[in-house]
Motif scaffolding. Structure first.
Motif, PDB file in Angstrom:
ATOM      1  N   SER A 298       0.827  -1.205   0.000  1.00  0.00           N
ATOM      2  CA  SER A 298       0.000   0.000   0.000  1.00  0.00           C
ATOM      3  C   SER A 298       0.863   1.256   0.000  1.00  0.00           C
ATOM      4  N   GLY A 299       0.255   2.338  -0.453  1.00  0.00           N
ATOM      5  CA  GLY A 299       0.962   3.618  -0.457  1.00  0.00           C
ATOM      6  C   GLY A 299       1.242   4.134   0.933  1.00  0.00           C
ATOM      7  N   LEU A 300       0.364   3.857   1.867  1.00  0.00           N
ATOM      8  CA  LEU A 300       0.568   4.332   3.234  1.00  0.00           C
ATOM      9  C   LEU A 300       1.826   3.718   3.848  1.00  0.00           C
ATOM     10  N   TYR A 301       2.052   2.432   3.598  1.00  0.00           N
ATOM     11  CA  TYR A 301       3.233   1.763   4.151  1.00  0.00           C
ATOM     12  C   TYR A 301       4.510   2.288   3.493  1.00  0.00           C
ATOM     13  N   GLN A 302       4.441   2.559   2.187  1.00  0.00           N
ATOM     14  CA  GLN A 302       5.627   2.987   1.448  1.00  0.00           C
ATOM     15  C   GLN A 302       5.889   4.487   1.543  1.00  0.00           C
ATOM     16  N   MET A 303       4.948   5.220   2.123  1.00  0.00           N
ATOM     17  CA  MET A 303       5.075   6.682   2.189  1.00  0.00           C
ATOM     18  C   MET A 303       6.319   7.097   2.970  1.00  0.00           C
ATOM     19  N   GLU A 304       7.091   8.003   2.365  1.00  0.00           N
ATOM     20  CA  GLU A 304       8.252   8.586   3.022  1.00  0.00           C
ATOM     21  C   GLU A 304       7.942  10.027   3.409  1.00  0.00           C
ATOM     22  N   PRO A 305       8.633  10.562   4.411  1.00  0.00           N
ATOM     23  CA  PRO A 305       8.339  11.933   4.854  1.00  0.00           C
ATOM     24  C   PRO A 305       8.415  12.966   3.727  1.00  0.00           C
ATOM     25  N   GLY A 306       9.414  12.814   2.849  1.00  0.00           N
ATOM     26  CA  GLY A 306       9.556  13.761   1.748  1.00  0.00           C
ATOM     27  C   GLY A 306       8.366  13.734   0.809  1.00  0.00           C
ATOM     28  N   GLN A 307       7.837  12.557   0.549  1.00  0.00           N
ATOM     29  CA  GLN A 307       6.670  12.447  -0.325  1.00  0.00           C
ATOM     30  C   GLN A 307       5.450  13.119   0.302  1.00  0.00           C
ATOM     31  N   ALA A 308       5.314  12.958   1.608  1.00  0.00           N
ATOM     32  CA  ALA A 308       4.194  13.610   2.300  1.00  0.00           C
ATOM     33  C   ALA A 308       4.311  15.126   2.205  1.00  0.00           C
ATOM     34  N   VAL A 309       5.532  15.631   2.349  1.00  0.00           N
ATOM     35  CA  VAL A 309       5.757  17.078   2.240  1.00  0.00           C
ATOM     36  C   VAL A 309       5.401  17.573   0.842  1.00  0.00           C
ATOM     37  N   MET A 310       5.832  16.855  -0.187  1.00  0.00           N
ATOM     38  CA  MET A 310       5.588  17.296  -1.557  1.00  0.00           C
ATOM     39  C   MET A 310       4.111  17.170  -1.938  1.00  0.00           C
ATOM     40  N   ILE A 311       3.423  16.172  -1.419  1.00  0.00           N
ATOM     41  CA  ILE A 311       1.976  16.085  -1.659  1.00  0.00           C
ATOM     42  C   ILE A 311       1.282  17.289  -1.031  1.00  0.00           C
ATOM     43  N   ALA A 312       1.741  17.691   0.160  1.00  0.00           N
ATOM     44  CA  ALA A 312       1.178  18.874   0.819  1.00  0.00           C
ATOM     45  C   ALA A 312       1.438  20.130  -0.014  1.00  0.00           C
ATOM     46  N   ILE A 313       2.641  20.223  -0.610  1.00  0.00           N
ATOM     47  CA  ILE A 313       2.959  21.372  -1.466  1.00  0.00           C
ATOM     48  C   ILE A 313       2.071  21.364  -2.712  1.00  0.00           C
ATOM     49  N   GLY A 314       1.855  20.178  -3.304  1.00  0.00           N
ATOM     50  CA  GLY A 314       0.956  20.078  -4.452  1.00  0.00           C
ATOM     51  C   GLY A 314      -0.453  20.518  -4.095  1.00  0.00           C
ATOM     52  N   MET A 315      -0.927  20.110  -2.915  1.00  0.00           N
ATOM     53  CA  MET A 315      -2.251  20.532  -2.461  1.00  0.00           C
ATOM     54  C   MET A 315      -2.311  22.041  -2.235  1.00  0.00           C
ATOM     55  N   LEU A 316      -1.201  22.613  -1.742  1.00  0.00           N
ATOM     56  CA  LEU A 316      -1.150  24.068  -1.550  1.00  0.00           C
ATOM     57  C   LEU A 316      -1.272  24.795  -2.885  1.00  0.00           C
ATOM     58  N   LEU A 317      -0.586  24.288  -3.910  1.00  0.00           N
ATOM     59  CA  LEU A 317      -0.685  24.892  -5.239  1.00  0.00           C
ATOM     60  C   LEU A 317      -2.120  24.815  -5.761  1.00  0.00           C
ATOM     61  N   LEU A 318      -2.777  23.685  -5.535  1.00  0.00           N
ATOM     62  CA  LEU A 318      -4.174  23.546  -5.956  1.00  0.00           C
ATOM     63  C   LEU A 318      -5.067  24.519  -5.184  1.00  0.00           C
TER      64      LEU A 318
ATOM     65  N   PRO B 293      -4.930  29.651 -12.387  1.00  0.00           N
ATOM     66  CA  PRO B 293      -5.330  28.242 -12.316  1.00  0.00           C
ATOM     67  C   PRO B 293      -4.934  27.421 -13.535  1.00  0.00           C
ATOM     68  N   LEU B 294      -4.834  28.063 -14.706  1.00  0.00           N
ATOM     69  CA  LEU B 294      -4.450  27.310 -15.905  1.00  0.00           C
ATOM     70  C   LEU B 294      -3.057  26.698 -15.760  1.00  0.00           C
ATOM     71  N   LEU B 295      -2.215  27.311 -14.945  1.00  0.00           N
ATOM     72  CA  LEU B 295      -0.888  26.767 -14.692  1.00  0.00           C
ATOM     73  C   LEU B 295      -0.843  25.909 -13.430  1.00  0.00           C
ATOM     74  N   LEU B 296      -1.387  26.463 -12.341  1.00  0.00           N
ATOM     75  CA  LEU B 296      -1.204  25.803 -11.055  1.00  0.00           C
ATOM     76  C   LEU B 296      -2.032  24.533 -10.892  1.00  0.00           C
ATOM     77  N   VAL B 297      -3.190  24.444 -11.530  1.00  0.00           N
ATOM     78  CA  VAL B 297      -3.992  23.215 -11.390  1.00  0.00           C
ATOM     79  C   VAL B 297      -3.250  22.009 -11.963  1.00  0.00           C
ATOM     80  N   PRO B 298      -2.780  22.053 -13.229  1.00  0.00           N
ATOM     81  CA  PRO B 298      -2.039  20.876 -13.724  1.00  0.00           C
ATOM     82  C   PRO B 298      -0.698  20.672 -13.027  1.00  0.00           C
ATOM     83  N   ILE B 299       0.003  21.765 -12.654  1.00  0.00           N
ATOM     84  CA  ILE B 299       1.285  21.600 -11.967  1.00  0.00           C
ATOM     85  C   ILE B 299       1.075  20.986 -10.591  1.00  0.00           C
TER      86      ILE B 299
END
Length: 377
Positions: A11-31, A41-47
């Motif tokens: 599962s992704g939860l077991y394989q999750m590393e701290p850095g990945q969690a940080v970057m997912i949070a950054i992606g959510m911030l961009l969204l 939004p034309l740039l930040l939504v896909p990025i």
């Protein structure tokens, strides 16, 4: 029980590393910034979404063979996406404000100052052992100061392909965050009375002028600086399709469906480089910092140039439009207009700001050609 354990280990939860969690949070911030704050939004939504996908543990979307890696290889490493984007931008560009007030060329030129200052800064930091950037690396990083994502990607693909991902992320992030980064600099460098300056009505530009200008621009620059021809050629071709008024179907495709399609894939490809293993390292963070410095200096240089021009001219320029000399079209022009309206609700600067904004596109393409010609050669 063994099957349950195996399922948990996969599962992704077991394989999750701290850095990945940080970057997912950054992606959510961009969204969040794109959806809730309406920051480009034309740039930040896909990025942002690409950044989330790239950090899902075990999915491998940004790794070799993954779909995001394919988008990146086909469109960004090849340099195709930047040139297609430039063609689409040309098809949406009106040279009228620039031609009606040619003085704004100086504002677009001044805003490129950040590119060369950051180049020298990156070389100096390398000389002192802070980073290990070559001259080509420094040039590619400096181009971020033009706030022109396609140009940054194109130059990086030629001069520093190993840094292409970090430079792409930095340039498009700062393009999207123009409404957040520029206003404090503009307010700090201008007085309230300067922000209230009303500019005179622009002269009418004939249809013939608008047809001839992109052709003359291309020939003049391309013959003097052939390395700028790919970017400027696509830009002028797109603009000629718009102004000649005999290929409306081609122009409509270029500035609608074509550029929108490429923007989707380019945004996802840029987002793929937000993966934790590529993003969370000292070199990438250094590039982000230097890119921010370059962009800030470019913004400040345009404003200062407008103030200098006002000292020697009776026909005053509102210094706010100087910040539009960076080539984030039309975002930077909108920011200039917004700040003008905040100071005086009747002071509309949008069309005046489009002059230096278009000049910035030309300036960044020329700066890119200079970098490629003198450094790659």
């Amino acid at each position: 029980m063994d099957q349950i354990i195996r399922l948990w280990h996969n599962s992704g939860l077991y394989q999750m590393e701290p850095g990945q969690a940080v970057m997912i949070a950054i992606g959510m911030l961009l969204l969040y910034l794109a959806i809730n704050k309406n920051f480009e939004p034309l740039l930040l939504v896909p990025i942002g979404f690409g950044g989330v996908l790239a950090n899902i543990p075990g999915a491998g979307l940004a790794e070799h063979g993954g779909i995001l890696h394919l988008f990146y290889t086909v469109g960004i490493e090849s340099g195709a996406f930047p040139l297609i984007i430039f063609m689409g931008v040309g098809a949406m560009t009106d040279f009228g404000p620039l031609l009606s007030n040619p003085r704004t060329l100086f504002l677009g030129a001044a805003a490129q100052f950040g590119i060369f200052v950051t180049l020298m800064g990156a070389v100096a930091l390398s000389a002192f052992g802070v980073f290990d950037f070559s001259l080509a690396d420094a040039a590619a990083i400096g181009i971020i100061g033009g706030a022109d994502g396609p140009t940054s990607i194109y130059v990086a693909s030629k001069l520093a392909p190993d840094l292409l991902g970090a430079i792409a992320v930095a340039s498009y992030s700062y393009m999207a965050l123009v409404p957040l980064i520029q206003p404090p600099i503009m307010r700090a460098l201008t007085t309230e009375s300067e922000r209230k300056i009303k500019m005179v009505q622009q002269r009418h530009v004939s249809h013939r002028e608008k047809i001839v200008f992109p052709l003359l621009l291309l020939l003049l620059v391309a013959f003097l600086l052939p390395d700028a021809a790919p970017l400027l050629g696509m830009f002028c071709f797109g603009n000629l399709m718009k102004e000649c008024a005999v290929v409306d179907r081609l122009r409509n495709t270029t500035h609608n469906s074509l550029i929108n399609t490429v923007t989707i894939f380019l945004g996802l490809a840029v987002g793929s480089k937000l993966s934790a293993d590529k993003f969370l390292d000292l070199t990438t963070l250094g590039i982000l910092l230097l890119g921010m410095i370059a962009f800030s200096i470019g913004t400040a240089s345009g404003v200062i140039m407008a103030k200098v021009m006002n000292k020697i001219s009776t026909n005053k320029i509102n210094p706010l439009i100087g910040s539009a000399g960076v080539s984030a079209v039309p975002m930077a022009a909108r920011v200039s207009n917004k700040l003008g309206l905040e100071t005086d609700p009747h002071n509309f600067l949008l069309m005046h700001a489009m002059g230096p904004n278009v000049a910035g596109v030309i300036g960044s393409a020329i700066a890119a050609g200079i970098m490629i010609n003198y450094i790659a050669g």
